[in-house]
Design a protein around this motif. Sequence first.
Motif, PDB file in Angstrom:
ATOM      1  N   GLU A 127      64.734  17.489  49.124  1.00 29.39           N
ATOM      2  CA  GLU A 127      64.350  18.284  47.960  1.00 29.39           C
ATOM      3  C   GLU A 127      63.520  19.511  48.351  1.00 29.39           C
ATOM      4  O   GLU A 127      63.245  20.366  47.507  1.00 29.39           O
ATOM      5  CB  GLU A 127      63.606  17.411  46.947  1.00 29.39           C
ATOM      6  CG  GLU A 127      64.521  16.326  46.382  1.00 29.39           C
ATOM      7  CD  GLU A 127      63.861  15.443  45.342  1.00 29.39           C
ATOM      8  OE1 GLU A 127      62.792  15.826  44.817  1.00 29.39           O
ATOM      9  OE2 GLU A 127      64.410  14.366  45.042  1.00 29.39           O
ATOM     10  N   PHE A 131      64.581  25.270  49.245  1.00 33.48           N
ATOM     11  CA  PHE A 131      63.414  26.151  49.159  1.00 33.48           C
ATOM     12  C   PHE A 131      62.873  26.518  50.531  1.00 33.48           C
ATOM     13  O   PHE A 131      62.134  27.502  50.665  1.00 33.48           O
ATOM     14  CB  PHE A 131      62.321  25.509  48.309  1.00 33.48           C
ATOM     15  CG  PHE A 131      62.644  25.450  46.839  1.00 33.48           C
ATOM     16  CD1 PHE A 131      63.339  26.485  46.229  1.00 33.48           C
ATOM     17  CD2 PHE A 131      62.269  24.362  46.078  1.00 33.48           C
ATOM     18  CE1 PHE A 131      63.642  26.439  44.868  1.00 33.48           C
ATOM     19  CE2 PHE A 131      62.566  24.303  44.721  1.00 33.48           C
ATOM     20  CZ  PHE A 131      63.256  25.335  44.116  1.00 33.48           C
ATOM     21  N   PRO A 483      68.176  23.408  41.019  1.00 28.48           N
ATOM     22  CA  PRO A 483      66.983  23.943  41.694  1.00 28.48           C
ATOM     23  C   PRO A 483      65.706  23.775  40.880  1.00 28.48           C
ATOM     24  O   PRO A 483      64.642  23.504  41.445  1.00 28.48           O
ATOM     25  CB  PRO A 483      67.329  25.420  41.914  1.00 28.48           C
ATOM     26  CG  PRO A 483      68.461  25.712  40.985  1.00 28.48           C
ATOM     27  CD  PRO A 483      69.207  24.433  40.821  1.00 28.48           C
ATOM     28  N   ARG A 484      65.780  23.915  39.557  1.00 23.80           N
ATOM     29  CA  ARG A 484      64.577  23.770  38.747  1.00 23.80           C
ATOM     30  C   ARG A 484      64.154  22.316  38.643  1.00 23.80           C
ATOM     31  O   ARG A 484      62.955  22.006  38.581  1.00 23.80           O
ATOM     32  CB  ARG A 484      64.812  24.350  37.347  1.00 23.80           C
ATOM     33  CG  ARG A 484      63.563  24.327  36.472  1.00 23.80           C
ATOM     34  CD  ARG A 484      63.794  24.945  35.108  1.00 23.80           C
ATOM     35  NE  ARG A 484      64.151  26.360  35.199  1.00 23.80           N
ATOM     36  CZ  ARG A 484      64.289  27.159  34.147  1.00 23.80           C
ATOM     37  NH1 ARG A 484      64.114  26.675  32.918  1.00 23.80           N
ATOM     38  NH2 ARG A 484      64.613  28.422  34.311  1.00 23.80           N
ATOM     39  N   ASN A 486      64.738  19.558  40.848  1.00 26.57           N
ATOM     40  CA  ASN A 486      64.194  18.891  42.030  1.00 26.57           C
ATOM     41  C   ASN A 486      64.504  19.631  43.328  1.00 26.57           C
ATOM     42  O   ASN A 486      64.498  19.032  44.397  1.00 26.57           O
ATOM     43  CB  ASN A 486      64.713  17.456  42.113  1.00 26.57           C
ATOM     44  CG  ASN A 486      66.225  17.377  42.274  1.00 26.57           C
ATOM     45  OD1 ASN A 486      66.912  18.392  42.236  1.00 26.57           O
ATOM     46  ND2 ASN A 486      66.746  16.172  42.444  1.00 26.57           N
ATOM     47  N   GLY A 487      64.784  20.939  43.234  1.00 25.59           N
ATOM     48  CA  GLY A 487      65.034  21.703  44.447  1.00 25.59           C
ATOM     49  C   GLY A 487      66.468  21.694  44.923  1.00 25.59           C
ATOM     50  O   GLY A 487      66.772  22.196  45.995  1.00 25.59           O
ATOM     51  N   ASN A 579      60.255  13.246  41.208  1.00 24.21           N
ATOM     52  CA  ASN A 579      60.585  14.343  42.119  1.00 24.21           C
ATOM     53  C   ASN A 579      59.424  15.306  42.325  1.00 24.21           C
ATOM     54  O   ASN A 579      59.610  16.357  42.942  1.00 24.21           O
ATOM     55  CB  ASN A 579      61.784  15.129  41.568  1.00 24.21           C
ATOM     56  CG  ASN A 579      62.989  14.242  41.315  1.00 24.21           C
ATOM     57  OD1 ASN A 579      63.304  13.948  40.179  1.00 24.21           O
ATOM     58  ND2 ASN A 579      63.626  13.798  42.380  1.00 24.21           N
ATOM     59  N   GLN A 580      58.266  14.989  41.836  1.00 25.06           N
ATOM     60  CA  GLN A 580      57.169  15.950  41.851  1.00 25.06           C
ATOM     61  C   GLN A 580      56.210  15.778  43.021  1.00 25.06           C
ATOM     62  O   GLN A 580      55.490  16.709  43.379  1.00 25.06           O
ATOM     63  CB  GLN A 580      56.359  15.844  40.539  1.00 25.06           C
ATOM     64  CG  GLN A 580      57.222  15.906  39.278  1.00 25.06           C
ATOM     65  CD  GLN A 580      58.093  17.139  39.201  1.00 25.06           C
ATOM     66  OE1 GLN A 580      57.600  18.258  39.294  1.00 25.06           O
ATOM     67  NE2 GLN A 580      59.391  16.939  39.044  1.00 25.06           N
ATOM     68  N   ARG A 585      56.499  17.555  48.295  1.00 24.56           N
ATOM     69  CA  ARG A 585      57.145  18.149  47.127  1.00 24.56           C
ATOM     70  C   ARG A 585      56.155  18.790  46.154  1.00 24.56           C
ATOM     71  O   ARG A 585      56.496  19.737  45.456  1.00 24.56           O
ATOM     72  CB  ARG A 585      58.002  17.098  46.409  1.00 24.56           C
ATOM     73  CG  ARG A 585      59.284  16.775  47.152  1.00 24.56           C
ATOM     74  CD  ARG A 585      60.086  15.684  46.478  1.00 24.56           C
ATOM     75  NE  ARG A 585      59.462  14.375  46.642  1.00 24.56           N
ATOM     76  CZ  ARG A 585      59.951  13.247  46.141  1.00 24.56           C
ATOM     77  NH1 ARG A 585      61.086  13.270  45.447  1.00 24.56           N
ATOM     78  NH2 ARG A 585      59.348  12.102  46.340  1.00 24.56           N
ATOM     79  N   ARG A 592      59.897  25.595  42.106  1.00 24.07           N
ATOM     80  CA  ARG A 592      60.752  24.992  41.086  1.00 24.07           C
ATOM     81  C   ARG A 592      60.573  25.700  39.746  1.00 24.07           C
ATOM     82  O   ARG A 592      61.534  25.878  38.994  1.00 24.07           O
ATOM     83  CB  ARG A 592      60.444  23.497  40.939  1.00 24.07           C
ATOM     84  CG  ARG A 592      60.858  22.643  42.129  1.00 24.07           C
ATOM     85  CD  ARG A 592      60.800  21.156  41.805  1.00 24.07           C
ATOM     86  NE  ARG A 592      59.455  20.694  41.521  1.00 24.07           N
ATOM     87  CZ  ARG A 592      58.591  20.248  42.428  1.00 24.07           C
ATOM     88  NH1 ARG A 592      58.943  20.215  43.712  1.00 24.07           N
ATOM     89  NH2 ARG A 592      57.395  19.826  42.077  1.00 24.07           N
ATOM     90  N   HIS A 593      59.362  26.130  39.467  1.00 21.64           N
ATOM     91  CA  HIS A 593      59.072  26.773  38.191  1.00 21.64           C
ATOM     92  C   HIS A 593      59.680  28.169  38.109  1.00 21.64           C
ATOM     93  O   HIS A 593      60.116  28.605  37.048  1.00 21.64           O
ATOM     94  CB  HIS A 593      57.554  26.850  37.989  1.00 21.64           C
ATOM     95  CG  HIS A 593      57.145  27.477  36.693  1.00 21.64           C
ATOM     96  ND1 HIS A 593      57.310  26.846  35.475  1.00 21.64           N
ATOM     97  CD2 HIS A 593      56.600  28.697  36.421  1.00 21.64           C
ATOM     98  CE1 HIS A 593      56.867  27.636  34.502  1.00 21.64           C
ATOM     99  NE2 HIS A 593      56.433  28.762  35.054  1.00 21.64           N
ATOM    100  N   SER A 604      63.716  31.491  44.611  1.00 19.74           N
ATOM    101  CA  SER A 604      62.426  31.576  43.930  1.00 19.74           C
ATOM    102  C   SER A 604      61.751  32.919  44.154  1.00 19.74           C
ATOM    103  O   SER A 604      60.720  33.208  43.551  1.00 19.74           O
ATOM    104  CB  SER A 604      61.503  30.459  44.415  1.00 19.74           C
ATOM    105  OG  SER A 604      61.221  30.615  45.804  1.00 19.74           O
TER     106      SER A 604
END
Length: 610
Positions: A127, A131, A483-484, A486-487, A579-580, A585, A592-593, A604
Amino acid sequence: MSTVPLHPVVERVTARIIARSRSSRADYLARMAAARAQGPYRYRLSCGNLAHAFAAAGTDKPTLRSGHSGNIGIVTAYNDMLSAHQPMEHYPALIRMAARNAGGSAQVAGGVPAMCDGITQGRDGMELSLFSRDVIAMATAVALSHDAFDAVLCLGVCDKIVPGLLIGALSFGHLPVIFVPAGPMPSGIPNRKKAEVRQRYALGQASRDELLDAEAASYHAPGTCTFYGTANSNQMLMEVMGLHMPGAAFVPPNTPLRDALTVAAAEQALRITALGPDYRPLAHTLDEKAIVNAMVGLAATGGSTNHTLHLVAIARAAGILIDWDDFDALSRATPLLARIYPNGEADVNQFEAAGGLGFLIRELLDAGLLHEDIACVHGGTLRQQMMQPVLDDLTLRWQAPPAHSRDPSVLRPLADPFDQEGGLRRLQGNLGRAVVKVSAVAPALRRIEAPARIFDSQDAVLAAFKAGALDGDFVAVVRGQGPRANGMPELHKLMPTLAALQDRGQRVALLTDGRLSGASGKVLAALHLTPEAAAGGPLAKLRDGDLVVIDADAGVLEARVDEALWQARTPASLSLSGNQHGTGRELFALMRHHVGSAEDGACSLFGSTA
């Protein structure tokens, strides 16, 4: 200038990209022109700044202090855990020696992280994978921010590393940039044998020791993995965009020829700085035509689906706007000339032995499918890029590729392609837009109409399989993987299971807002679905049992649900709490945001154009 007329589709797609990008490209080029310096870049530094820059330079200190020659900044992805990057350990010493002999200097400007999808597949660390490309881009910028360099050599090979290096280097596009690869490892066990053991293991018919033996016999030495995934697709792209010394892609590591090519890259980097008459900045090498070449090369070789993300992000970093319609149009106009695993039996060493990229580039050029007139880093055009390197005693020279393929089961001419169309398609319909790689999928399996089976993770699919719950024909829908959410991890560990179901007579396919990988294989897979479920995409409206149509030939992706019922449905909520955190992560929450959609490159750094 090429004497071969351009294929009308290539001409049309190039023209619309140029028109679409006119404003953003002009802004980028203006910024790069303003950054060009007169004289060596380090001479813009104050005395204190410059003293810091050469304090540890040893025998290069006099050159850096008082000379007027070029200084190469080396950005390296070396580490000794990953086979593809381990051979680069000694490159800086080789490059410094070559630069000194040419009257210049070279310094390691910085290192970038290099993670391996092969190690993180199916793990939490996957994940972070996509990124990591953006982190590499930022790390490249940090390395070059000392503003003391006249040229750049980027040392990298694998999945996110080369795109990340290139995105970062494009912020310094006023400098010439050459990419320096390491080459593939020797061939191990045949890829089909490895896949067969994986599939038997998924069915419980092979032990873990047997599987590990097969994997270790495949990934067994320094160098890049030999299947045609994202890493080797990267090397093809660097060739057709003119960012390699000719023929550098698939020369084995730790050989005299590989060392000679690395030396030649350092020497050439010093020749094409703004200090000399043949200034070739990255901003001019990587233009709209080079990006079109990349999409054509991807189609002609059945390359990695990951580049429907990476090429979009790379292009945007250069002020160029492309979309999946461009990929689709070019792929439909480009014959498939290569069969390399997973869309064939051979590996990249066999592809190279058959004639390699030199043969392929010549075939595409002669058909008007590639732009010849790009400003390649080696000093010529793409017609010279097809030349293949050899050592004549100790002298590096280039020779023409073979007139005929040495193995037509691996590489074919335009007159006798494996398929009249390339390997990638764009899908669209009431579920959104997606991409599919068809080069490894049998024509009879490129369309499916079957009930959806909804899952929120690939582990849930595997659990259902182990419970004997995956009967009949179905489309495995794995959502909340964008992608938003969990990557956007790769879901590659699904493939042995889905392939096993397909082999026993079931019609199956995958539909996901996640990725699969450069190893996308024989199972029909609609990937990178956008808008993703976590962004309110219609994928979140699907329910178990809904009929789903995936038609790769027609470019259709639809849920066959009554329109009134479809519009009345509330999107399902996604559980993303798992997933955070863990495996770093939590550090990527900002990415992710801020990430853009898959069709915007899932980047990103730029956000979405929507």
